[in-house]
Design a protein around this motif. Structure first.
Motif, PDB file in Angstrom:
ATOM      1  N   ILE A 303      51.049   5.883  51.541  1.00 45.13           N
ATOM      2  CA  ILE A 303      52.365   5.938  51.336  1.00 45.13           C
ATOM      3  C   ILE A 303      53.095   7.359  51.211  1.00 45.13           C
ATOM      4  O   ILE A 303      52.445   8.219  50.267  1.00 45.13           O
ATOM      5  CB  ILE A 303      53.054   4.872  50.197  1.00 45.13           C
ATOM      6  CG1 ILE A 303      52.422   3.476  50.477  1.00 45.13           C
ATOM      7  CG2 ILE A 303      54.301   5.060  50.033  1.00 45.13           C
ATOM      8  CD1 ILE A 303      52.793   2.455  49.287  1.00 45.13           C
ATOM      9  N   ILE A 332      59.744   7.899  46.525  1.00 45.52           N
ATOM     10  CA  ILE A 332      58.970   6.695  46.780  1.00 45.52           C
ATOM     11  C   ILE A 332      59.160   5.829  45.837  1.00 45.52           C
ATOM     12  O   ILE A 332      59.042   6.285  44.422  1.00 45.52           O
ATOM     13  CB  ILE A 332      57.439   7.234  46.901  1.00 45.52           C
ATOM     14  CG1 ILE A 332      57.232   8.002  48.081  1.00 45.52           C
ATOM     15  CG2 ILE A 332      56.490   6.084  46.919  1.00 45.52           C
ATOM     16  CD1 ILE A 332      55.635   8.626  48.324  1.00 45.52           C
ATOM     17  N   GLN A 336      58.541  -0.205  47.159  1.00 42.55           N
ATOM     18  CA  GLN A 336      57.940   0.034  48.168  1.00 42.55           C
ATOM     19  C   GLN A 336      56.553  -0.174  48.142  1.00 42.55           C
ATOM     20  O   GLN A 336      55.697  -0.670  48.972  1.00 42.55           O
ATOM     21  CB  GLN A 336      58.407   1.488  48.822  1.00 42.55           C
ATOM     22  CG  GLN A 336      57.479   2.085  50.113  1.00 42.55           C
ATOM     23  CD  GLN A 336      58.027   3.265  50.286  1.00 42.55           C
ATOM     24  OE1 GLN A 336      58.581   4.098  49.762  1.00 42.55           O
ATOM     25  NE2 GLN A 336      57.137   3.880  51.275  1.00 42.55           N
ATOM     26  N   ARG A 340      53.733  -2.992  49.497  1.00 48.46           N
ATOM     27  CA  ARG A 340      52.234  -2.783  50.203  1.00 48.46           C
ATOM     28  C   ARG A 340      51.310  -3.319  49.424  1.00 48.46           C
ATOM     29  O   ARG A 340      50.351  -3.960  50.060  1.00 48.46           O
ATOM     30  CB  ARG A 340      51.938  -1.278  50.325  1.00 48.46           C
ATOM     31  CG  ARG A 340      50.930  -0.765  50.665  1.00 48.46           C
ATOM     32  CD  ARG A 340      50.344  -1.460  52.080  1.00 48.46           C
ATOM     33  NE  ARG A 340      51.518  -1.554  53.123  1.00 48.46           N
ATOM     34  CZ  ARG A 340      50.962  -2.117  54.401  1.00 48.46           C
ATOM     35  NH1 ARG A 340      49.815  -2.777  54.698  1.00 48.46           N
ATOM     36  NH2 ARG A 340      51.910  -2.289  55.207  1.00 48.46           N
TER      37      ARG A 340
END
Length: 348
Positions: A303, A332, A336, A340
């Motif tokens: 990421i 970030i 998010q 994942r």
């Protein structure tokens, strides 16, 4: 063929030697490799046939030029067919000179410093060779097959397995009844850390969405241990602070039992990948294409923000943020990363 391979630090770089060495040894039964490294890292190479760790205290007993000369005598370097410098620093260069004086043939890695500078200047416009490819080059020069075999690379002994079982029993985690995931919140350089506040937000999401998940927090040092205690309090009974609980070798072996690991660009990222588990990694000042991506991990598990023209700002994350706001990490979000992790953990 007997080889002496030298690499003293850092932990992640030393660990990344292992897949190269194991792959060579499994394909070439006539090869024996000794690895010269710091004592605290020697256990990473234990328990593998024809691979022998040689610990050397180059900060104490063998400090300085005189100490390295004594180390060279202690090693009896002339017994080796080849000396492989996998570090290319002052210490390894001194030992290489000693090996050369004793008639031992020497090979060295190339750190591609000019290419690395261009990589940063051009903001990752191309990909650098992986560091394992850098390590493999001297072995290829000897005609050895270095194609990487898949992980895991570290083989546990019966004593290792029992020690890990005893620890897991002591914290009431055996038998396993829910997903286990690791979080390694820290890295050597600040600009490679997502931030404790971001990990706090992630732990709150885990507690909210998946209260059954157990979380193992990895790190070392008194300051990190205290921060991890505070993080564990956000998910009481389900989060475990691993600081000081197991030896480095057994902590690595425990990672093999996890369903996934979340890590920064750090040694724990590499250790988890080499243990053969899915690794979700968070990248800020550095970039996976600089040659340090976790092995055998899909790109979607790495990421990062691709919309910032200031990153990567360095190969190792050692330079201060030119913006002053660490946007590469701050932008970030926990949601998010959580999305994942859910995809990875729930698909195992």
């Amino acid at each position: 063929m007997r080889l002496l391979v030298v690499r003293f630090s850092a932990m992640g770089d030393v660990a990344l030697l292992l897949p190269v060495l194991v792959s060579v040894l499994r394909r070439h039964p006539d090869v024996q490799i000794d690895v010269l490294t710091r004592p605290k890292l020697a256990s990473l190479f234990e328990g593998i046939e024809r691979l022998r760790p040689v610990p050397a205290d180059v900060d104490g007993e063998y400090k300085g030029i005189g100490g390295l000369w004594r180390l060279g005598k202690h090693l009896q370097i002339r017994q080796y067919d080849y000396f492989i410098d996998a570090h290319q620093n002052l210490r390894s260069n001194v030992l290489k000179a000693i090996a050369h004086l004793q008639g031992v043939r020497c090979l060295s890695i190339s750190k591609n410093r000019k290419l690395r500078k261009r990589f940063i200047r051009e903001r990752a416009a191309f990909a650098l060779p992986h560091v394992t490819d850098m390590y493999a080059t001297p072995f290829r020069q000897l005609g050895l097959d270095t194609d990487l075999l898949p992980p895991p690379y570290l083989i546990p002994s019966a004593e290792d397995e029992q020690a890990i079982d005893n620890f897991l029993t002591s914290v009431a985690l055996l038998p396993k009844s829910s997903p286990w995931m690791g979080i390694a919140p820290f890295a050597f350089h600040e600009n490679k850390q997502w931030g404790v506040h971001k990990v706090e937000a992630l732990l709150r999401l885990i507690k909210e969405r998946h209260p059954e998940w157990h979380v193992f927090l990895f790190g070392g040092g008194k300051k990190e241990a205290a921060l991890m205690d505070a993080l564990c309090a956000l998910h009481p009974g389900r989060a475990i602070n691993m600081a000081g609980c197991l030896s480095l070798r057994r902590e690595w072996l425990l990672m093999h039992r996890l369903d996934a690991m979340l890590s920064m660009d750090s040694a724990n990222m590499h250790l988890a990948a080499l243990a053969g588990i899915p690794v979700v990694s968070v990248w800020g000042a550095t970039h996976p294409h600089a040659g340090f991506a976790p092995l055998f991990q899909p790109a979607e598990n790495m990421i990062q923000r691709d919309d910032l023209d200031c990153r990567p700002c360095s190969i190792f994350g050692s330079k201060p943020c030119v913006r002053g706001d660490k946007a590469c990490m701050e932008r970030i979000e926990a949601a998010q990363v959580m999305a994942r992790l859910e995809k990875v953990v729930l698909s195992v």
